[in-house]
Scaffold this active site. Structure first.
Site, PDB file in Angstrom:
ATOM      1  CG  ASN A 181     -10.279  -0.430   3.208  1.00  0.00           C
ATOM      2  OD1 ASN A 181      -9.149  -0.751   2.833  1.00  0.00           O
ATOM      3  ND2 ASN A 181     -10.491   0.293   4.292  1.00  0.00           N
ATOM      4  CG  HIS A 182      -9.350   3.786   2.363  1.00  0.00           C
ATOM      5  ND1 HIS A 182      -8.296   3.378   3.163  1.00  0.00           N
ATOM      6  CD2 HIS A 182     -10.351   4.086   3.219  1.00  0.00           C
ATOM      7  CE1 HIS A 182      -8.658   3.442   4.434  1.00  0.00           C
ATOM      8  NE2 HIS A 182      -9.901   3.867   4.496  1.00  0.00           N
TER       9      HIS A 182
ATOM     10  CG  HIS B 108      -6.466  -3.420   5.086  1.00  0.00           C
ATOM     11  ND1 HIS B 108      -6.981  -2.185   4.787  1.00  0.00           N
ATOM     12  CD2 HIS B 108      -6.921  -3.710   6.334  1.00  0.00           C
ATOM     13  CE1 HIS B 108      -7.743  -1.754   5.794  1.00  0.00           C
ATOM     14  NE2 HIS B 108      -7.708  -2.652   6.748  1.00  0.00           N
TER      15      HIS B 108
ATOM     16  CG  HIS C  92      -0.703   0.421   5.861  1.00  0.00           C
ATOM     17  ND1 HIS C  92      -0.857   1.794   5.869  1.00  0.00           N
ATOM     18  CD2 HIS C  92      -1.565  -0.037   4.909  1.00  0.00           C
ATOM     19  CE1 HIS C  92      -1.766   2.149   4.977  1.00  0.00           C
ATOM     20  NE2 HIS C  92      -2.213   1.052   4.385  1.00  0.00           N
TER      21      HIS C  92
ATOM     22  CD  GLU D 120      -6.813   0.794   0.500  1.00  0.00           C
ATOM     23  OE1 GLU D 120      -7.977   0.899   0.122  1.00  0.00           O
ATOM     24  OE2 GLU D 120      -6.491   0.642   1.683  1.00  0.00           O
ATOM     25  CG  ASN D 121      -4.127   3.441   1.985  1.00  0.00           C
ATOM     26  OD1 ASN D 121      -3.691   2.317   2.194  1.00  0.00           O
ATOM     27  ND2 ASN D 121      -5.358   3.800   2.314  1.00  0.00           N
TER      28      ASN D 121
ATOM     29  CG  HIS E 291      -7.022  -4.210   0.646  1.00  0.00           C
ATOM     30  ND1 HIS E 291      -5.762  -3.674   0.507  1.00  0.00           N
ATOM     31  CD2 HIS E 291      -7.709  -3.339   1.420  1.00  0.00           C
ATOM     32  CE1 HIS E 291      -5.699  -2.522   1.149  1.00  0.00           C
ATOM     33  NE2 HIS E 291      -6.874  -2.289   1.712  1.00  0.00           N
TER      34      HIS E 291
ATOM     35  CG  ASP F 287      -1.706  -1.270   1.394  1.00  0.00           C
ATOM     36  OD1 ASP F 287      -1.204  -2.346   1.011  1.00  0.00           O
ATOM     37  OD2 ASP F 287      -2.816  -1.209   1.951  1.00  0.00           O
TER      38      ASP F 287
HETATM   39 FE   FE2 Z   1      -6.993  -0.725   3.156  1.00  0.00          FE
END
Ligand code: FE2
Length: 258
Positions: free
Chosen positions: A67-68, A174, A176, A39-40, A149, A8
Site C-alpha cells: 500500500n506504500h 503488511h 509486520h 514497501e517500507n 499484502h 517488509d
Molecule cells: Fe503495508
C-alpha cells in the site's frame, strides 16, 4: 529448489540488516530464488530506485511492494529503471510499473504476483481474488508465487484456500507480525504473514516514544522509524522441481545479536 521470502523491510536499519545478512541466509538455506517485500524500506514508507538497487545488489531476485508503493513520489518516474520490482495489481495508479514478473531459474519459469488485500486497507481498485482470476488467464509459468499484502488474516487465508490448486506459494505481508500458521495446502505453501525485517524495539518498526506522544498525548508527530538492532522475518519454501509444487515451508526469525 529453495525459495526465500523476506517480509517488509523497514527503514534504513532494516535494509542495512538485510543487505548485510542476505548472502549468509542464502548460503545457509541453499536458496535459489529470493523475494523481498520492500514497501517500507525508505524511511518506513515507500522505496527509491537507489534502495531497489541496493537490495538487488545484495541478492534479491524480485522486489514486491504494497500500500506504500508510491509513498516516495520519485519512484513513479523511475519505476521503469527497476526491472525486477512489482507493485500491487489492484491499486492506483494502475499505469505505473508491472504487477507480474516472470524470471527463469534452472529452466523453470517463476512468476511472482503482487496484490493488495481489500479488508481494512486503502481502497483497492478491485478485490484480490477477482484480479487474481484475471491474471491467471494470462500467466504462463511453471511456478506461481503471490505476495498478498493485506491486513485481515481471514482474507489472506480465504485467498490461499481458493487458489491453492493453481499456485505454488502464497506469502501474506503488511502486518509486520509473523504468524505461526505456515502450512502446505494441497501443494501450495502459505503463511498469513511473513513479518518484517526492521527495528526490534518498536511498534511495527515505528518509534515507540513517537507513537505514545501521538496516540496517548495526542501530539502531532512526524513519521519516525525506530532505531536500534533489527529482527529478520522470512520463510523458506522448498519446491519439487518436477511437480513444481511446494513440499515444505519453514519460518525464519533471526533476532538481533542472535
Ligand atoms: Fe503495508
Amino acid at each position: 529448489m529453495n525459495i526465500l521470502f523476506l517480509g517488509d523491510v523497514v527503514a534504513e536499519s532494516g535494509r542495512d540488516t538485510v543487505v548485510n545478512t542476505l548472502a549468509t541466509i542464502k548460503q545457509q538455506y541453499e536458496i535459489d530464488f529470493t523475494i523481498v517485500n520492500a514497501e517500507n524500506s525508505a524511511h518506513g514508507k515507500g522505496i527509491t530506485q537507489k534502495i531497489y538497487q541496493e537490495l538487488i545488489n545484495a541478492g534479491a531476485d524480485v522486489i514486491t511492494l504494497g500500500n506504500h508503493a508510491f509513498a516516495k513520489k520519485e519512484i513513479i518516474s523511475s519505476f521503469d529503471q527497476c526491472p525486477f520490482m512489482i507493485r500491487p495489481a489492484n491499486m492506483e495508479p494502475l499505469d505505473v510499473g508491472n504487477s507480474v514478473i516472470i524470471r527463469e531459474i534452472d529452466d523453470l519459469h517463476i512468476a511472482v504476483i503482487n496484490l493488495l488485500g481489500n479488508v481494512f486497507m486503502i481502497p483497492s481498485t478491485t478485490g484480490p481474488i477477482e484480479v487474481m482470476e484475471e491474471l491467471l488467464k494470462e500467466i504462463d509459468a511453471d511456478i506461481i508465487i503471490v505476495d498478498l499484502h493485506g491486513e485481515a488474516t481471514s482474507e489472506k487465508i480465504l485467498f490461499a484456500e481458493y487458489f491453492a490448486d493453481k499456485v505454488t506459494a502464497i506469502f501474506g505481508t503488511h502486518t509486520h507480525v509473523q504468524t505461526a500458521d505456515e502450512r502446505i495446502i494441497r501443494g501450495c505453501s502459505f503463511i498469513t504473514d511473513v513479518g518484517m525485517c526492521g527495528p526490534y524495539d518498536s511498534v511495527l518498526g515505528r518509534d515507540i516514544g513517537e507513537l505514545i506522544s501521538h496516540v496517548i498525548k495526542h501530539q502531532p508527530t512526524i513519521y519516525m522509524p525506530a532505531k536500534g538492532p533489527c529482527i529478520i522475518n522470512g520463510c523458506v519454501v522448498k519446491i519439487d522441481e518436477t511437480s513444481c509444487r511446494a513440499v515444505s515451508i519453514e519460518r525464519i526469525k533471526l533476532f538481533p545479536n542472535a
